[in-house]
Motif scaffolding. Structure first.
Motif, PDB file in Angstrom:
ATOM      1  N   ASP A  99      15.301   1.313  -4.864  1.00  0.00           N
ATOM      2  CA  ASP A  99      14.907   1.376  -6.500  1.00  0.00           C
ATOM      3  C   ASP A  99      13.085   1.331  -6.438  1.00  0.00           C
ATOM      4  N   GLN A 100      12.641   0.358  -5.645  1.00  0.00           N
ATOM      5  CA  GLN A 100      11.198   0.542  -5.409  1.00  0.00           C
ATOM      6  C   GLN A 100      10.586   1.972  -4.933  1.00  0.00           C
ATOM      7  N   LYS A 132       7.031   9.204  -9.605  1.00  0.00           N
ATOM      8  CA  LYS A 132       5.827   8.982 -10.078  1.00  0.00           C
ATOM      9  C   LYS A 132       4.942   9.855  -9.278  1.00  0.00           C
ATOM     10  N   HIS A 133       4.798  10.164  -7.966  1.00  0.00           N
ATOM     11  CA  HIS A 133       3.900  10.799  -7.422  1.00  0.00           C
ATOM     12  C   HIS A 133       4.636  12.278  -6.702  1.00  0.00           C
ATOM     13  N   TYR A 134       5.377  12.252  -6.147  1.00  0.00           N
ATOM     14  CA  TYR A 134       6.201  13.252  -5.736  1.00  0.00           C
ATOM     15  C   TYR A 134       6.897  14.291  -7.001  1.00  0.00           C
ATOM     16  N   GLY A 135       7.529  13.436  -7.506  1.00  0.00           N
ATOM     17  CA  GLY A 135       8.402  14.223  -8.673  1.00  0.00           C
ATOM     18  C   GLY A 135       7.759  15.209  -9.764  1.00  0.00           C
ATOM     19  N   VAL A 136       6.402  15.011  -9.775  1.00  0.00           N
ATOM     20  CA  VAL A 136       5.551  15.602 -10.721  1.00  0.00           C
ATOM     21  C   VAL A 136       5.182  17.211  -9.993  1.00  0.00           C
ATOM     22  N   LEU A 137       5.411  17.248  -8.954  1.00  0.00           N
ATOM     23  CA  LEU A 137       5.362  18.547  -8.019  1.00  0.00           C
ATOM     24  C   LEU A 137       6.425  19.557  -8.466  1.00  0.00           C
ATOM     25  N   ARG A 153       0.586  -1.197  -0.048  1.00  0.00           N
ATOM     26  CA  ARG A 153      -0.050  -0.029  -0.050  1.00  0.00           C
ATOM     27  C   ARG A 153       0.882   1.114   0.027  1.00  0.00           C
ATOM     28  N   LEU A 154       2.052   1.166  -0.236  1.00  0.00           N
ATOM     29  CA  LEU A 154       3.097   2.323  -0.202  1.00  0.00           C
ATOM     30  C   LEU A 154       2.741   3.217  -1.215  1.00  0.00           C
ATOM     31  N   GLU A 155       2.364   3.093  -2.436  1.00  0.00           N
ATOM     32  CA  GLU A 155       1.983   3.783  -3.552  1.00  0.00           C
ATOM     33  C   GLU A 155       0.825   4.690  -3.025  1.00  0.00           C
TER      34      GLU A 155
END
Length: 471
Positions: A229-230, A237-242, A127-129
């Motif tokens: 790596d995970q 994917k989630h933080y990098g787009v900010l 559930r990390l994602e």
């Protein structure tokens, strides 16, 4: 006593001796973490602590902003914002943050300190994602309504009334902080002064979030059944787009000079057990020149003087002289001594005995055996604290948020192992320009309550960087 009982007691004592010796003399630290780091293009730092014992993870987001970053007259914003971060619904979720975490089998909470604000969850590794998606959403924007703000604003004011305004010890600490720190922002309570907290508006919270809650002003810690790596892939994917944003310079005035000692005394009808303490501003990990020496010696000094029933002050005041019911010391940016006398009339004798013991320490020093034992206790405590997913994550987060690096965290066993207590203690061997100030705070029963005193344990230790107001 049966022979079997005698055997197991002797075996337990022998095993403890072996473990303590192993902790101190082992050339490789037994508590060493599998620590890896990465940094995204928008400035967000990631720290991964791999631990594959259970299919679980602890995920933490630490923002480099706290109550000491609030503007004058606006105390309480950082803590109120922490509460508001849990309000509102974000697509594609139909529930508020904590309900989503709970329905996926996890737990979550948050904290505000003087210098940092953090949010954390413990949940199944798969559930990390989900957690990162939720956290990235509230890093990007707030989602609460005006009704949410009005409700939570009153909740926080009631929290202050319950945890400070009706608690004598908390009121005394609040006054001591204001006296000890002078013009420094640490003088303000993390939860805020009530008259300033009352005046906060919804737009104040939104502006504070927009000013400080940026990926380049945060770091993420993930501890558990994952690989670096995970975590990097999910973070991208989630933080990098900010997008990164400009963040204000953090202002921290230097300690006041010259040295000024203060005594604060308080009486309250709700107090049953008198309390005395002395608190010093001491060198800390956040000072680059002092990071590799003074704080480690101060930790050892605190362990030796007042940590547990075998410490010097406890043995002298509680066991031998029977002047106190408890004595403690603590170091976490502040160096503090605490003691509770057997009765209010014994307060002067107890304080004199503490002064005598401290003078003896300064004049005669300590033996190598005492220092070795104190260090072994600190190392054991660190191991036990780290025997969980969240324990290691907290240890790293606290260190990095106070100005250290992951390399400093890894160097802790070696640096604490060579800490030197010969001569004056660390809080007295400070570089020029770093002035320690101290305040003494006796807390008494009111006059009409003196004869009704009851023995209670001394309060939990506290210090600058370790007063946490959890939501």
């Amino acid at each position: 006593m049966s022979d079997v009982f005698r055997f197991f007691r002797a075996a337990s004592i022998l095993l403890m001796g072996v473990l303590v010796a192993a902790l101190f003399f082992c050339p490789v630290p037994a508590w060493a973490m599998d620590l890896k780091t990465f940094t995204l293009s928008n400035g967000l730092q990631g720290i991964v602590i791999e631990n594959h014992r259970l299919p679980m993870v602890t995920h933490m987001v630490w923002y480099r902003v706290g109550s000491a970053d609030e503007l004058p007259g606006r105390s309480g914003i950082a803590h109120l914002l922490e509460h508001m971060m849990f309000k509102g619904k974000r697509e594609p979720f139909a529930e508020e943050f904590s309900r989503v975490i709970s329905h996926n089998g996890g737990s979550d909470n948050a904290f505000t300190s003087y210098d940092t604000t953090g949010y954390y969850q413990t949940i199944a590794a798969d559930r990390l994602e989900l957690v990162m998606q939720l956290e990235a959403g509230r890093m990007h924007a707030l989602a609460f309504s005006p009704t949410d703000f009005q409700t939570e604003h009153e909740v926080v004011r009631e929290e202050r009334r319950m945890s400070i305004d009706t608690m004598p010890k908390a009121l005394l600490i609040e006054r001591l902080q204001a006296t000890l720190w002078g013009i420094h922002p640490y003088r303000n309570p993390i939860i805020g002064w009530d008259h300033e907290l009352k005046s906060l508006k919804q737009e104040d919270i939104v502006a504070f979030h927009a000013l400080w809650y940026a990926p380049n002003n945060a770091f993420v810690i993930v501890a558990g059944d994952v690989t670096v790596d995970q975590v990097r892939r999910l973070a991208e994917k989630h933080y990098g787009v900010l997008p990164a944003r400009a963040v204000p310079e953090r202002l921290r005035p230097p300690p006041l000079t010259p040295r000024a000692d203060a005594v604060i005394e308080m009486r309250h009808p709700e107090v049953r057990q008198p309390l005395w303490s002395r608190v010093y501003i001491a060198p800390g990990h956040h000072h680059p020149m002092e990071r590799t020496s003074h704080p480690y010696a101060a930790h050892v000094l605190s362990e030796l003087l007042g940590s547990g029933s075998s410490s010097r002050l406890y043995q002298s005041l509680v066991v031998d002289k029977k002047l106190a019911v408890d004595v403690q010391s603590d170091y976490d940016g502040l160096f503090a001594l605490y003691a509770s006398p057997r009765g209010e009339g014994e307060m002067p004798d107890m304080v004199e005995a503490i002064e005598t013991e401290l003078k003896r320490f300064l004049e005669k020093g300590v033996s190598a055996e005492e220092v070795a034992y104190a260090k072994s206790c600190l190392h054991a405590e660190r191991i036990y604290h780290g025997d969980s997913l969240s324990g290691n994550a907290w240890e790293v987060g606290m260190s990095v948020s106070s100005g250290q690096t992951p390399n400093d965290v890894a160097a802790w066993p070696e640096r604490s192992g060579r800490a030197d207590l010969q001569g004056k203690p660390a809080c007295e061997r400070r570089p020029a320009g770093h002035v320690a100030r101290n305040a003494v705070k006796p807390l008494h029963p009111s006059r009409r309550q003196v004869r009704k005193t009851q023995q209670r344990n001394a309060p939990k230790t506290w210090g600058a960087g370790s007063i946490w107001k959890k939501g």
